[in-house]
Design an enzyme around this catalytic site. Sequence first.
Site, PDB file in Angstrom:
ATOM      1  N   ASP A 107      36.044  40.300  42.197  1.00  0.00           N
ATOM      2  CA  ASP A 107      37.063  41.212  41.334  1.00  0.00           C
ATOM      3  C   ASP A 107      38.119  40.476  40.664  1.00  0.00           C
ATOM      4  O   ASP A 107      38.674  39.380  41.285  1.00  0.00           O
ATOM      5  CB  ASP A 107      37.869  42.102  42.544  1.00  0.00           C
ATOM      6  CG  ASP A 107      38.294  43.188  42.087  1.00  0.00           C
ATOM      7  OD1 ASP A 107      38.635  43.277  40.783  1.00  0.00           O
ATOM      8  OD2 ASP A 107      38.588  44.367  42.868  1.00  0.00           O
ATOM      9  N   HIS A 114      35.315  44.707  39.939  1.00  0.00           N
ATOM     10  CA  HIS A 114      36.397  45.638  39.874  1.00  0.00           C
ATOM     11  C   HIS A 114      36.234  46.852  40.024  1.00  0.00           C
ATOM     12  O   HIS A 114      36.893  47.697  39.867  1.00  0.00           O
ATOM     13  CB  HIS A 114      37.066  45.242  38.536  1.00  0.00           C
ATOM     14  CG  HIS A 114      38.537  45.621  38.283  1.00  0.00           C
ATOM     15  ND1 HIS A 114      39.461  45.302  39.205  1.00  0.00           N
ATOM     16  CD2 HIS A 114      39.112  46.655  37.591  1.00  0.00           C
ATOM     17  CE1 HIS A 114      40.693  45.827  38.768  1.00  0.00           C
ATOM     18  NE2 HIS A 114      40.452  46.406  37.764  1.00  0.00           N
ATOM     19  N   SER A 133      42.618  50.389  39.968  1.00  0.00           N
ATOM     20  CA  SER A 133      43.498  49.500  39.167  1.00  0.00           C
ATOM     21  C   SER A 133      44.854  49.920  38.830  1.00  0.00           C
ATOM     22  O   SER A 133      45.785  50.063  39.539  1.00  0.00           O
ATOM     23  CB  SER A 133      42.673  49.200  37.858  1.00  0.00           C
ATOM     24  OG  SER A 133      43.075  47.879  37.328  1.00  0.00           O
TER      25      SER A 133
END
Length: 300
Positions: free
Chosen positions: A251, A278, A111
């Site tokens: 996601d 995610h 991320s």
Amino acid sequence: MSAVASMEGRMPFRGYETWYRVTGDLGSGPLPLVVAHGGPGCTHDYVDSFKGISVLDGRAVIHYDQLGNGKSTHLPEKGPDFWTVDLFLAELDALLAHLGIAGRYAFLGQSWGGMLGAEHAVRRPAGLKALIVANSPANMHTWVSEANRLRRDLPADVQETLLRHEAAGTLTDPEYITASRVFYDRHVCRVTPWPDDVARTFAAMDQDNTVYRNMNGPTEFHVIGTMKDWTIEDRLHLVEAPTLLISGAHDEATPEVVRPYRERVPNCAWTLFPESSHMPHVEEKEACLAVVSQFLKTHD
């Protein structure tokens, strides 16, 4: 899996301390892998599973808590001018030098960590031999647009609650937090209840959200912090390191969000995990670690 030796340390950095942990032997043959957590403002806990790669192929795996987070120095008094991309790039460079691996290493960022990794990679550091970008945006405007598209699929009452509290500015209200969790359970981590590693990270952010609040904002889909206009799209062609891109079918980093990496990084392969959102490293752990391990082995 059998246990692998690990050691923890604290690196002095600009008058503060950055906590790190090395799993495995830094002196072994395979490329050491540095793992950077997301947020900005998370902790290493929720990406802890990547240490399993050390067991798979004898590779040293380094986790660290970025400044302001986890076991590193907390600075709740610092405002948005302090928390910058350049700060975290300098911290990463310092860690590589501290561990003596700046000449040869791989980097995995999840991320925000992948955004940091991309910022690192476009500078073409000679020692970066492989890059893994996991579930990361290349442009925050696209991230917000896609998050709000996903949000429109939430139950009507949840959407109404989110909008009402955002209009009133009551973003810490328990009702708003509960409504936000519906989005998180769909698009951040689909394992319920959340595993301990994931829960520890979110509990830590509840205790001190300084970095996340300043750089991102109150939630994943309400980005009003200093990163709100960030993009690296137009610089991705500068990445020289072979790159693995990973994301999940559910996601918040949708195919549109990660598309610039696929299309603009010269040597980029993409793996989409069908049962994940995610956190494929949590939701499809064995498959995710195997993909990352195999990619790294081809570049040792």
